[in-house]
Design a protein around this motif. Structure first.
Motif, PDB file in Angstrom:
ATOM      1  N   VAL A 118      73.542  39.272   9.702  1.00  7.69           N
ATOM      2  CA  VAL A 118      72.970  38.747   8.456  1.00  7.69           C
ATOM      3  C   VAL A 118      72.444  37.337   8.687  1.00  7.69           C
ATOM      4  O   VAL A 118      71.354  36.977   8.233  1.00  7.69           O
ATOM      5  N   HIS A 119      73.219  36.520   9.396  1.00  6.86           N
ATOM      6  CA  HIS A 119      72.809  35.150   9.692  1.00  6.86           C
ATOM      7  C   HIS A 119      71.484  35.148  10.458  1.00  6.86           C
ATOM      8  O   HIS A 119      70.574  34.361  10.159  1.00  6.86           O
ATOM      9  N   ALA A 120      71.365  36.038  11.447  1.00  3.66           N
ATOM     10  CA  ALA A 120      70.138  36.109  12.239  1.00  3.66           C
ATOM     11  C   ALA A 120      68.954  36.542  11.387  1.00  3.66           C
ATOM     12  O   ALA A 120      67.867  35.941  11.455  1.00  3.66           O
ATOM     13  N   THR A 121      69.146  37.568  10.580  1.00  2.00           N
ATOM     14  CA  THR A 121      68.039  38.118   9.793  1.00  2.00           C
ATOM     15  C   THR A 121      67.569  37.142   8.724  1.00  2.00           C
ATOM     16  O   THR A 121      66.359  36.963   8.509  1.00  2.00           O
TER      17      THR A 121
ATOM     18  N   LEU B 210      60.260  42.128   8.491  1.00  2.00           N
ATOM     19  CA  LEU B 210      59.488  41.659   9.643  1.00  2.00           C
ATOM     20  C   LEU B 210      59.793  42.498  10.887  1.00  2.00           C
ATOM     21  O   LEU B 210      58.896  42.831  11.664  1.00  2.00           O
ATOM     22  N   VAL B 211      61.059  42.852  11.080  1.00  3.17           N
ATOM     23  CA  VAL B 211      61.430  43.640  12.260  1.00  3.17           C
ATOM     24  C   VAL B 211      61.071  45.109  12.059  1.00  3.17           C
ATOM     25  O   VAL B 211      60.623  45.781  13.001  1.00  3.17           O
ATOM     26  N   VAL B 212      61.246  45.609  10.845  1.00  2.00           N
ATOM     27  CA  VAL B 212      60.924  47.006  10.573  1.00  2.00           C
ATOM     28  C   VAL B 212      59.440  47.272  10.811  1.00  2.00           C
ATOM     29  O   VAL B 212      59.055  48.355  11.290  1.00  2.00           O
ATOM     30  N   ALA B 213      58.580  46.283  10.512  1.00  3.63           N
ATOM     31  CA  ALA B 213      57.151  46.455  10.771  1.00  3.63           C
ATOM     32  C   ALA B 213      56.909  46.707  12.262  1.00  3.63           C
ATOM     33  O   ALA B 213      56.062  47.526  12.640  1.00  3.63           O
ATOM     34  N   ARG B 214      57.669  46.013  13.123  1.00  7.78           N
ATOM     35  CA  ARG B 214      57.548  46.253  14.561  1.00  7.78           C
ATOM     36  C   ARG B 214      58.119  47.618  14.943  1.00  7.78           C
ATOM     37  O   ARG B 214      57.586  48.295  15.820  1.00  7.78           O
ATOM     38  N   ALA B 215      59.187  48.018  14.274  1.00  8.31           N
ATOM     39  CA  ALA B 215      59.775  49.321  14.556  1.00  8.31           C
ATOM     40  C   ALA B 215      58.797  50.447  14.219  1.00  8.31           C
ATOM     41  O   ALA B 215      58.686  51.435  14.961  1.00  8.31           O
TER      42      ALA B 215
ATOM     43  N   ASP C 269      64.000  52.727  20.624  1.00  2.00           N
ATOM     44  CA  ASP C 269      65.292  53.128  20.074  1.00  2.00           C
ATOM     45  C   ASP C 269      66.015  51.939  19.454  1.00  2.00           C
ATOM     46  O   ASP C 269      66.644  52.059  18.394  1.00  2.00           O
ATOM     47  N   ALA C 270      65.947  50.792  20.119  1.00  2.00           N
ATOM     48  CA  ALA C 270      66.627  49.594  19.612  1.00  2.00           C
ATOM     49  C   ALA C 270      66.016  49.129  18.295  1.00  2.00           C
ATOM     50  O   ALA C 270      66.724  48.754  17.354  1.00  2.00           O
ATOM     51  N   LEU C 271      64.696  49.142  18.210  1.00  2.18           N
ATOM     52  CA  LEU C 271      64.029  48.716  16.983  1.00  2.18           C
ATOM     53  C   LEU C 271      64.319  49.662  15.821  1.00  2.18           C
ATOM     54  O   LEU C 271      64.266  49.257  14.656  1.00  2.18           O
ATOM     55  N   LEU C 272      64.625  50.916  16.134  1.00  2.00           N
ATOM     56  CA  LEU C 272      64.926  51.904  15.097  1.00  2.00           C
ATOM     57  C   LEU C 272      66.422  51.994  14.822  1.00  2.00           C
ATOM     58  O   LEU C 272      66.858  52.864  14.065  1.00  2.00           O
ATOM     59  N   HIS C 273      67.212  51.087  15.403  1.00  2.00           N
ATOM     60  CA  HIS C 273      68.654  51.092  15.188  1.00  2.00           C
ATOM     61  C   HIS C 273      68.964  50.793  13.724  1.00  2.00           C
ATOM     62  O   HIS C 273      68.411  49.865  13.127  1.00  2.00           O
ATOM     63  N   VAL C 274      69.833  51.581  13.116  1.00  2.00           N
ATOM     64  CA  VAL C 274      70.180  51.451  11.697  1.00  2.00           C
ATOM     65  C   VAL C 274      71.607  50.923  11.573  1.00  2.00           C
ATOM     66  O   VAL C 274      72.513  51.399  12.262  1.00  2.00           O
ATOM     67  N   PRO C 275      71.847  49.937  10.666  1.00  2.00           N
ATOM     68  CA  PRO C 275      70.857  49.345   9.768  1.00  2.00           C
ATOM     69  C   PRO C 275      70.182  48.109  10.338  1.00  2.00           C
ATOM     70  O   PRO C 275      69.213  47.616   9.753  1.00  2.00           O
ATOM     71  N   ASN C 276      70.668  47.575  11.470  1.00  2.00           N
ATOM     72  CA  ASN C 276      70.122  46.333  12.010  1.00  2.00           C
ATOM     73  C   ASN C 276      69.342  46.597  13.290  1.00  2.00           C
ATOM     74  O   ASN C 276      69.954  46.877  14.333  1.00  2.00           O
ATOM     75  N   PRO C 277      68.008  46.517  13.257  1.00  2.00           N
ATOM     76  CA  PRO C 277      67.224  46.687  14.482  1.00  2.00           C
ATOM     77  C   PRO C 277      67.617  45.648  15.529  1.00  2.00           C
ATOM     78  O   PRO C 277      68.006  44.527  15.202  1.00  2.00           O
ATOM     79  N   LEU C 278      67.510  46.024  16.799  1.00  2.00           N
ATOM     80  CA  LEU C 278      67.855  45.135  17.904  1.00  2.00           C
ATOM     81  C   LEU C 278      66.607  44.814  18.704  1.00  2.00           C
ATOM     82  O   LEU C 278      65.671  45.618  18.774  1.00  2.00           O
TER      83      LEU C 278
ATOM     84  N   PRO D 228      70.230  41.341  17.017  1.00  2.00           N
ATOM     85  CA  PRO D 228      69.189  41.355  15.988  1.00  2.00           C
ATOM     86  C   PRO D 228      68.215  40.194  16.206  1.00  2.00           C
ATOM     87  O   PRO D 228      68.577  39.162  16.791  1.00  2.00           O
ATOM     88  N   ALA D 229      67.003  40.363  15.725  1.00  2.00           N
ATOM     89  CA  ALA D 229      66.016  39.293  15.819  1.00  2.00           C
ATOM     90  C   ALA D 229      66.461  38.116  14.965  1.00  2.00           C
ATOM     91  O   ALA D 229      66.807  38.269  13.804  1.00  2.00           O
ATOM     92  N   ALA D 230      66.440  36.912  15.559  1.00  2.00           N
ATOM     93  CA  ALA D 230      66.903  35.714  14.855  1.00  2.00           C
ATOM     94  C   ALA D 230      65.835  34.634  14.761  1.00  2.00           C
ATOM     95  O   ALA D 230      65.970  33.716  13.955  1.00  2.00           O
ATOM     96  N   THR D 231      64.796  34.731  15.566  1.00  2.00           N
ATOM     97  CA  THR D 231      63.782  33.682  15.609  1.00  2.00           C
ATOM     98  C   THR D 231      62.391  34.296  15.717  1.00  2.00           C
ATOM     99  O   THR D 231      62.228  35.472  16.077  1.00  2.00           O
ATOM    100  N   LEU D 232      61.382  33.463  15.461  1.00  2.00           N
ATOM    101  CA  LEU D 232      60.005  33.913  15.654  1.00  2.00           C
ATOM    102  C   LEU D 232      59.729  34.183  17.132  1.00  2.00           C
ATOM    103  O   LEU D 232      58.899  35.028  17.467  1.00  2.00           O
ATOM    104  N   ALA D 233      60.442  33.469  18.028  1.00  2.00           N
ATOM    105  CA  ALA D 233      60.279  33.733  19.457  1.00  2.00           C
ATOM    106  C   ALA D 233      60.747  35.140  19.802  1.00  2.00           C
ATOM    107  O   ALA D 233      60.150  35.814  20.650  1.00  2.00           O
ATOM    108  N   ASP D 234      61.807  35.615  19.134  1.00  2.00           N
ATOM    109  CA  ASP D 234      62.259  36.999  19.343  1.00  2.00           C
ATOM    110  C   ASP D 234      61.162  37.981  18.959  1.00  2.00           C
ATOM    111  O   ASP D 234      60.895  38.955  19.678  1.00  2.00           O
ATOM    112  N   LEU D 235      60.532  37.740  17.809  1.00  2.00           N
ATOM    113  CA  LEU D 235      59.434  38.619  17.384  1.00  2.00           C
ATOM    114  C   LEU D 235      58.261  38.525  18.349  1.00  2.00           C
ATOM    115  O   LEU D 235      57.574  39.526  18.606  1.00  2.00           O
TER     116      LEU D 235
END
Length: 485
Positions: A332-335, A370-375, A398-407, A418-425
């Motif tokens: 949650v903190h990361a998202t 933001l992450v689901v759009a990439r998934a 598979d990681a991006l489609l991980h439920v409920p938190n994409p990796l 989970p994605a925590a920064t714009l650099a991750d995206l």
């Protein structure tokens, strides 16, 4: 220094700090101590009884689980019936199913803490819960009028008789400890109140386990809701779709975007998040200097998001396992942090403004979107390319489609968080762009893609024969011929 996630404004005290007349702080290094030293730190407080009494039922549960139930006997001896009931509410359920083994474990611990204490705790439990537990272990419950049936069972089964000898519980002989557990539970019930015990056993003899479990679960859900843990349906709002542009426009108007979800006590799972060198914490630090009350409001709001994530977790273990809850709190903190950095475009002053005027649930929805759009994009590329993109891309998808938190991948390429920064995206976008360029080049060179393959009519082949011809096989053949030529 980043703001500490706790129930009072930042200070040098530990993460668990109480307010009000019973305000007592634990040592700053409390969470690094062993179980025994944690107990000693609490017992060394000026009034440990006052400290325990001031804890919310959920806070007491996390404290005991953090220390370890078997090491927390002295704390249990100071606890209230409401706090001990929370131990059962959090731990003796897996999803909507009763967990008898966890209940037995707590009865062992509470019995060690004191006979009167366990009798009081059993009496505080919902009758439906106890009936469901008894029915989960018995083949039949007979009263004194059913002597013929009792004699038939006695030959091949174990019979546990109530202290007044009016009820007989028939148990399969496989579990040697079960009769002892049932017998002591019956003793505690009768010692607490004979009339209530008899009424409960009559209900067990005539009721259906499924109905009793459902009623007990609903009572339990009501108590969890009072502690700030919503229903599963409400919890899934954390992952609902949101229009990011409309939300950003509302933030720009500096108007609250949603009603407050209500104050929630922050629990021990949040103890380490305030020390993370994140954009969220740096923005909170700015907001704390500008408006401490607004920072406190966000922290309470953030706690409600963690509670939602715990309830929505598909494994059903988050309410029972402090480590699992800690993982969800970090997710949650990361998202939320990702959403703040995106909306503030990396500016800390704007980040503080987002925290001041936004609401944590919607910020989580933004980060998740933001992450689901990439998934979604990864899923489409995988549909287009199949195995052409390789096993590394399959792992990313598979990681991006991980439920409920994409990796997403970290700086070293390990997919573990989970994605925590714009650099991750940015790293995800680079991988998706490379995969897209590969497919574009393949389709341009060969004029051939999965859609064309699926629509192509192979003349002379039956449907059964066609299933042996796959897009991946043809694509690999084309690539091999192209390279050889």
């Amino acid at each position: 220094m980043p703001i500490q996630l706790k129930t009072t404004p930042p200070s040098d005290a530990a993460a668990l700090v109480l307010t009000g007349p019973a305000a007592l702080a634990l040592p700053a290094n409390f969470h690094a101590l062993s179980g025994t030293k944690k107990i000693n730190a609490i017992l060394d407080l000026p009034s440990p009884e006052q400290f325990i009494a001031a804890l919310g039922a959920d806070e007491f549960h996390w404290l005991v689980k953090d220390i370890g139930p078997n090491d927390s006997i002295e704390l249990l001896q100071m606890s209230t019936a409401e706090q001990r009931l929370a131990l059962i509410d959090f731990d003796a359920w897996t999803g909507e199913a009763l967990d008898p083994e966890s209940f037995d474990t707590w009865m062992d611990v509470l019995n060690e803490a004191g006979h009167d204490l366990v009798v009081e705790t059993v009496r505080s439990l919902d009758p439906e819960f106890l009936v469901s537990y008894i029915l989960s272990h018995t083949l039949a419950i007979l009263d004194r009028t059913e002597e013929d049936a009792l004699r038939a069972f006695e030959q091949d089964h174990v019979v546990v008789t109530t202290p007044d000898r009016d009820f007989h519980l028939v148990v399969a002989p496989e579990d040697a400890e079960l009769p002892m557990r049932l017998r002591r539970l019956l003793d505690w019930l009768y010692e607490g109140n004979v009339a209530e015990a008899r009424a409960l056993l009559f209900s067990a003899g005539t009721g259906l386990r499924e109905e009793q479990t459902e009623v007990a679960f609903n009572y339990r859900q009501g108590r969890l809701a009072d502690l700030g843990f919503p229903s599963r349906e409400d919890a899934w709002a954390l992952y609902a779709r949101i229009d990011i542009r409309s939300f950003a426009a509302q933030l720009a108007s500096q108007q609250p975007t949603a009603p407050h979800v209500g104050p929630v006590r922050l629990h021990l799972a949040l103890r380490s998040l305030g020390r993370l060198p994140s954009f969220l914490n740096r923005s909170l630090d700015v907001l704390e200097g500008r408006d401490p009350l607004a920072a406190e409001r966000f922290l309470l709001d953030f706690g409600s998001c963690v509670n939602r994530a715990a309830v929505a977790a598909p494994d059903g273990e988050a309410l029972k396992d402090p480590d699992r809850l800690g993982e969800l709190a970090a997710a949650v903190h990361a998202t939320v942090g990702l959403a703040i950095e995106h909306l503030a475009e990396g500016d800390l002053d704007r980040g503080a403004s987002v925290l001041e005027h936004g609401w944590a649930v919607q910020l989580h929805q933004v980060g998740h979107a933001l992450v689901v759009a990439r998934a979604i994009r990864a899923r489409e590329l995988r549909r287009r390319g199949g195995t052409l993109l390789g096993t590394d891309f399959d792992a990313l998808s598979d990681a991006l489609l991980h439920v409920p938190n994409p990796l997403v991948p970290d700086e070293k390429g390990n997919i573990s968080r989970p994605a925590a920064t714009l650099a991750d995206l940015g790293r995800v976008d680079a991988l998706l762009n490379a995969a897209g360029a590969t497919l574009d080049a393949f389709e341009t060179v060969f004029g051939f893609d999965r859609i064309a393959f699926e629509a192509y009519v192979f003349t002379g082949l039956s449907p059964d024969d066609k299933r042996f011809i796959t897009f991946e096989t043809l694509a690999a053949t084309l690539l091999a011929r192209h390279l050889l030529s």
